[in-house]
Design an enzyme around this catalytic site. Sequence first.
Site, PDB file in Angstrom:
ATOM      1  CB  THR A 112      -0.893   0.048   1.264  1.00  0.00           C
ATOM      2  OG1 THR A 112      -0.060   0.234   2.406  1.00  0.00           O
ATOM      3  CG2 THR A 112      -1.706  -1.209   1.428  1.00  0.00           C
ATOM      4  CB  CYS A 131       5.105  10.372  -4.778  1.00  0.00           C
ATOM      5  SG  CYS A 131       5.979  11.308  -3.544  1.00  0.00           S
ATOM      6  CG  HIS A 133       6.111   6.272  -2.599  1.00  0.00           C
ATOM      7  ND1 HIS A 133       5.192   6.255  -1.584  1.00  0.00           N
ATOM      8  CD2 HIS A 133       6.206   7.578  -2.972  1.00  0.00           C
ATOM      9  CE1 HIS A 133       4.744   7.486  -1.356  1.00  0.00           C
ATOM     10  NE2 HIS A 133       5.352   8.309  -2.189  1.00  0.00           N
TER      11      HIS A 133
END
Lengths: 191, 129
Positions: free
Chosen positions: A38, A44, A61
């Site tokens: 998650t 981003c 990420h």
Amino acid sequence: MSIAPSRVVAQPPLTRERMVHVVQGEYAVVQETNVVLTTILGSCVATCMWDPVAAVGGMNHFLLPGDDTSSDSVRYGVNAMELLVNGLLSKGAVRTRLQAKLFGGAHVINNLSDIGAKNGEFAIKFLGMEGIPCVAQSLGGDRARRIRFWPTTGRAGQLLLDASTPEVQLAERPKPAPKPAASAAGSIELF
Amino acid sequence: MPAAAAIKVLVVDDQLTMRALIRSALQEIGFRDIADAGDGEEGFKALLQRPAHLVISDFNMPKMDGLGFLRAVRAHDATKKSAFIMLTGRADKELVQRAMQFGVNNYITKPFSPLQLRQKIQEVFGPLT
């Protein structure tokens, strides 16, 4: 007197999902079927990448440093992608089977330049150059996203969030680009 | 003082993007004669066909990884004198020590800037012009 047997329903084995949150500047690669990766994204970008045959997947990420596409910025992005790809290959993925989904790159803060778009453009360009199919993408817009990714199957879901949500504000805070580890590993003096 | 333009370089990395970035950094430093390959096996064949003064190779690659490639380079008369700089994804002490045993000349941890690359190359070749 007979007692009717209570109805027995076969239950699948309990496999509780385990959430692993991927924060800015990090990545995760997993093979466990019960793990869900998650993350929360504003400007981003997260790359969800997996090999459907090897059933291994991962997520990065990243937020490119600076608001331009200078070579420093691109180097940082390439490194973020390479860590993910190498992590997958080391767990049995095959490069030619890799597929990707891209999320994020929103323009969530009005008074800043559209760094989100640049992050998204970088990710698309990288996948294109490396020949990794981008089978789905949800990039841009002005809403933040909560992403869930099931890495062994490639299934992904997103929930759009209001940019003022505290966790979005937290996720949006730029983090310093990682320094080359050579300087951090001062114990290795070779030459 | 060697001229960067006179040094033949072979860049070996399985990621096209990384090869392009390294090539661009090398050109920024002044290198002109740059070839590339996508893995150790391909890199070794390329080196046999076109000897290079300097090999810059990734570690994590399919078919033949950076260590296998380094060993092959050091084991062959035609290639053993090439300087070899290993790219590592992180400061992996064990990997660097093994690479040292196999005769690596230097290593650099990604991501790196053209300036850092120049410094690493100069540690091997001396100041470049």
